[in-house]
Design a protein around this motif. Structure first.
Motif, PDB file in Angstrom:
ATOM      1  N   THR A   5     -12.030  20.833   5.178  1.00 61.99           N
ATOM      2  CA  THR A   5     -11.803  21.784   4.092  1.00 61.99           C
ATOM      3  C   THR A   5     -10.335  22.182   4.040  1.00 61.99           C
ATOM      4  OG1 THR A   5     -14.045  22.621   4.370  1.00 61.99           O
ATOM      5  CG2 THR A   5     -12.533  23.996   3.131  1.00 61.99           C
ATOM      6  N   ALA A   6      -9.734  22.425   5.183  1.00 58.62           N
ATOM      7  CA  ALA A   6      -8.321  22.790   5.227  1.00 58.62           C
ATOM      8  C   ALA A   6      -7.458  21.666   4.686  1.00 58.62           C
ATOM      9  CB  ALA A   6      -7.920  23.145   6.653  1.00 58.62           C
ATOM     10  N   THR A   7      -7.765  20.436   5.047  1.00 56.63           N
ATOM     11  CA  THR A   7      -7.004  19.286   4.561  1.00 56.63           C
ATOM     12  C   THR A   7      -7.125  19.158   3.051  1.00 56.63           C
ATOM     13  OG1 THR A   7      -7.275  18.128   6.645  1.00 56.63           O
ATOM     14  CG2 THR A   7      -6.734  16.784   4.737  1.00 56.63           C
ATOM     15  N   ALA A   8      -8.327  19.341   2.510  1.00 49.03           N
ATOM     16  CA  ALA A   8      -8.544  19.220   1.073  1.00 49.03           C
ATOM     17  C   ALA A   8      -7.804  20.309   0.308  1.00 49.03           C
ATOM     18  CB  ALA A   8     -10.034  19.267   0.765  1.00 49.03           C
ATOM     19  N   ALA A   9      -7.621  21.481   0.923  1.00 51.59           N
ATOM     20  CA  ALA A   9      -6.991  22.600   0.245  1.00 51.59           C
ATOM     21  C   ALA A   9      -5.470  22.491   0.198  1.00 51.59           C
ATOM     22  CB  ALA A   9      -7.397  23.907   0.927  1.00 51.59           C
ATOM     23  N   LEU A  10      -4.871  21.646   1.010  1.00 50.08           N
ATOM     24  CA  LEU A  10      -3.419  21.485   1.018  1.00 50.08           C
ATOM     25  C   LEU A  10      -2.932  20.883  -0.292  1.00 50.08           C
ATOM     26  CD1 LEU A  10      -2.842  19.865   4.528  1.00 50.08           C
ATOM     27  CD2 LEU A  10      -2.327  22.213   3.862  1.00 50.08           C
ATOM     28  N   ALA A  11      -1.676  21.130  -0.616  1.00 51.60           N
ATOM     29  CA  ALA A  11      -1.043  20.452  -1.742  1.00 51.60           C
ATOM     30  C   ALA A  11      -0.578  19.079  -1.265  1.00 51.60           C
ATOM     31  CB  ALA A  11       0.132  21.269  -2.260  1.00 51.60           C
ATOM     32  N   TRP A  12      -0.815  18.087  -2.073  1.00 51.90           N
ATOM     33  CA  TRP A  12      -0.451  16.711  -1.757  1.00 51.90           C
ATOM     34  C   TRP A  12       0.480  16.178  -2.832  1.00 51.90           C
ATOM     35  CZ3 TRP A  12      -2.215  14.274   2.655  1.00 51.90           C
ATOM     36  CH2 TRP A  12      -3.200  14.952   3.375  1.00 51.90           C
ATOM     37  N   SER A  13       1.249  15.168  -2.491  1.00 51.97           N
ATOM     38  CA  SER A  13       2.127  14.476  -3.438  1.00 51.97           C
ATOM     39  C   SER A  13       1.777  12.997  -3.448  1.00 51.97           C
ATOM     40  CB  SER A  13       3.597  14.609  -3.018  1.00 51.97           C
ATOM     41  OG  SER A  13       4.023  15.934  -3.111  1.00 51.97           O
ATOM     42  N   VAL A  14       1.962  12.382  -4.611  1.00 55.67           N
ATOM     43  CA  VAL A  14       1.843  10.934  -4.704  1.00 55.67           C
ATOM     44  C   VAL A  14       3.181  10.359  -4.274  1.00 55.67           C
ATOM     45  CG1 VAL A  14       1.485   8.974  -6.247  1.00 55.67           C
ATOM     46  CG2 VAL A  14       0.138  11.067  -6.563  1.00 55.67           C
ATOM     47  N   VAL A  15       3.132   9.378  -3.389  1.00 56.77           N
ATOM     48  CA  VAL A  15       4.348   8.711  -2.920  1.00 56.77           C
ATOM     49  C   VAL A  15       4.232   7.211  -3.208  1.00 56.77           C
ATOM     50  CG1 VAL A  15       4.887  10.428  -1.163  1.00 56.77           C
ATOM     51  CG2 VAL A  15       3.430   8.509  -0.560  1.00 56.77           C
ATOM     52  N   VAL A  16       5.393   6.570  -3.310  1.00 60.88           N
ATOM     53  CA  VAL A  16       5.450   5.135  -3.605  1.00 60.88           C
ATOM     54  C   VAL A  16       6.529   4.514  -2.721  1.00 60.88           C
ATOM     55  CG1 VAL A  16       7.076   5.384  -5.539  1.00 60.88           C
ATOM     56  CG2 VAL A  16       5.534   3.436  -5.482  1.00 60.88           C
ATOM     57  N   ASN A  17       6.342   3.230  -2.383  1.00 60.29           N
ATOM     58  CA  ASN A  17       7.360   2.532  -1.589  1.00 60.29           C
ATOM     59  C   ASN A  17       8.040   1.474  -2.447  1.00 60.29           C
ATOM     60  OD1 ASN A  17       5.666   0.258  -1.627  1.00 60.29           O
ATOM     61  ND2 ASN A  17       4.990   0.525   0.477  1.00 60.29           N
ATOM     62  N   ASP A  18       8.955   0.719  -1.860  1.00 61.65           N
ATOM     63  CA  ASP A  18       9.718  -0.278  -2.609  1.00 61.65           C
ATOM     64  C   ASP A  18       8.851  -1.421  -3.132  1.00 61.65           C
ATOM     65  OD1 ASP A  18      12.012   1.194  -2.212  1.00 61.65           O
ATOM     66  OD2 ASP A  18      12.658   0.013  -0.474  1.00 61.65           O
ATOM     67  N   GLU A  20       6.078  -0.844  -4.546  1.00 62.00           N
ATOM     68  CA  GLU A  20       5.304  -0.140  -5.562  1.00 62.00           C
ATOM     69  C   GLU A  20       3.869   0.147  -5.130  1.00 62.00           C
ATOM     70  OE1 GLU A  20       5.817  -2.075  -9.357  1.00 62.00           O
ATOM     71  OE2 GLU A  20       7.931  -1.525  -9.423  1.00 62.00           O
ATOM     72  N   GLN A  21       3.657   0.221  -3.815  1.00 66.03           N
ATOM     73  CA  GLN A  21       2.361   0.645  -3.288  1.00 66.03           C
ATOM     74  C   GLN A  21       2.355   2.164  -3.297  1.00 66.03           C
ATOM     75  OE1 GLN A  21       3.146  -1.572   0.305  1.00 66.03           O
ATOM     76  NE2 GLN A  21       1.350  -2.848  -0.084  1.00 66.03           N
ATOM     77  N   ARG A  22       1.192   2.760  -3.526  1.00 62.12           N
ATOM     78  CA  ARG A  22       1.093   4.205  -3.639  1.00 62.12           C
ATOM     79  C   ARG A  22       0.199   4.783  -2.549  1.00 62.12           C
ATOM     80  NH1 ARG A  22       2.360   1.738  -8.052  1.00 62.12           N
ATOM     81  NH2 ARG A  22       3.343   2.729  -9.813  1.00 62.12           N
ATOM     82  N   SER A  23       0.445   6.045  -2.241  1.00 64.98           N
ATOM     83  CA  SER A  23      -0.343   6.763  -1.254  1.00 64.98           C
ATOM     84  C   SER A  23      -0.204   8.249  -1.527  1.00 64.98           C
ATOM     85  CB  SER A  23       0.141   6.424   0.162  1.00 64.98           C
ATOM     86  OG  SER A  23      -0.745   6.963   1.124  1.00 64.98           O
ATOM     87  N   PRO A  32       7.429   9.392   4.818  1.00 65.80           N
ATOM     88  CA  PRO A  32       8.000   8.513   5.842  1.00 65.80           C
ATOM     89  C   PRO A  32       9.134   7.665   5.257  1.00 65.80           C
ATOM     90  CG  PRO A  32       5.627   8.118   5.563  1.00 65.80           C
ATOM     91  CD  PRO A  32       6.041   9.094   4.526  1.00 65.80           C
ATOM     92  N   ALA A  33       9.929   7.098   6.126  1.00 65.08           N
ATOM     93  CA  ALA A  33      11.024   6.223   5.693  1.00 65.08           C
ATOM     94  C   ALA A  33      10.479   5.118   4.798  1.00 65.08           C
ATOM     95  CB  ALA A  33      11.715   5.625   6.910  1.00 65.08           C
ATOM     96  N   GLY A  34      11.168   4.852   3.713  1.00 66.33           N
ATOM     97  CA  GLY A  34      10.763   3.798   2.795  1.00 66.33           C
ATOM     98  C   GLY A  34       9.829   4.272   1.679  1.00 66.33           C
ATOM     99  N   TRP A  35       9.438   5.523   1.705  1.00 68.27           N
ATOM    100  CA  TRP A  35       8.548   6.094   0.685  1.00 68.27           C
ATOM    101  C   TRP A  35       9.269   7.250  -0.008  1.00 68.27           C
ATOM    102  CZ3 TRP A  35       3.492   4.377  -0.182  1.00 68.27           C
ATOM    103  CH2 TRP A  35       3.022   3.420   0.722  1.00 68.27           C
ATOM    104  N   HIS A  36       8.958   7.459  -1.302  1.00 69.77           N
ATOM    105  CA  HIS A  36       9.519   8.608  -2.014  1.00 69.77           C
ATOM    106  C   HIS A  36       8.463   9.165  -2.968  1.00 69.77           C
ATOM    107  CE1 HIS A  36      10.458   5.152  -4.616  1.00 69.77           C
ATOM    108  NE2 HIS A  36      10.286   5.995  -5.604  1.00 69.77           N
ATOM    109  N   ALA A  53      -5.588   5.814 -11.605  1.00 73.02           N
ATOM    110  CA  ALA A  53      -5.286   5.604 -13.019  1.00 73.02           C
ATOM    111  C   ALA A  53      -4.014   4.788 -13.224  1.00 73.02           C
ATOM    112  CB  ALA A  53      -5.155   6.952 -13.726  1.00 73.02           C
ATOM    113  N   ASP A  54      -3.010   4.997 -12.363  1.00 74.00           N
ATOM    114  CA  ASP A  54      -1.699   4.365 -12.541  1.00 74.00           C
ATOM    115  C   ASP A  54      -1.540   3.029 -11.837  1.00 74.00           C
ATOM    116  OD1 ASP A  54      -0.940   6.578 -13.997  1.00 74.00           O
ATOM    117  OD2 ASP A  54       0.240   7.471 -12.383  1.00 74.00           O
ATOM    118  N   TRP A  55      -2.213   2.831 -10.736  1.00 74.76           N
ATOM    119  CA  TRP A  55      -1.983   1.661  -9.881  1.00 74.76           C
ATOM    120  C   TRP A  55      -3.115   0.674 -10.090  1.00 74.76           C
ATOM    121  CZ3 TRP A  55      -2.260   1.633  -3.839  1.00 74.76           C
ATOM    122  CH2 TRP A  55      -1.605   0.503  -3.347  1.00 74.76           C
ATOM    123  N   THR A  56      -3.033  -0.088 -11.157  1.00 74.71           N
ATOM    124  CA  THR A  56      -4.116  -1.000 -11.519  1.00 74.71           C
ATOM    125  C   THR A  56      -3.966  -2.386 -10.912  1.00 74.71           C
ATOM    126  OG1 THR A  56      -2.966  -1.548 -13.571  1.00 74.71           O
ATOM    127  CG2 THR A  56      -4.585   0.232 -13.660  1.00 74.71           C
TER     128      THR A  56
END
Length: 70
Positions: A5-18, A20-23, A32-36, A53-56
């Protein structure tokens, strides 16, 4: 509150690497290094929905280039 529950309540960001993989990554931490970040922040579920929706095309950018898909 449970750990899940605590993890789900945190704010998260979408990150991408060179490639174009997303997480998702906690919004209050540097990726982490290599992601923004890509500028989308929300709940973990909202971020995962945005990624879905974006990473098809899940192939890394280098593979798509080699296959001539760009």
């Amino acid at each position: 509150m449970t750990a899940a529950t605590a993890t789900a309540a945190l704010a998260w960001s979408v990150v991408v690497n060179d490639e174009e993989q997303r997480s998702v990554w906690p919004a209050d931490q540097e990726p982490p290094a290599g992601w923004h970040t890509v500028g989308f922040t929300g709940t973990r579920e909202e971020c995962l929905d945005r990624i879905a929706a974006d990473w098809t095309d899940l192939r890394p950018l280098g593979l798509r280039r080699r296959m001539g898909a760009l």
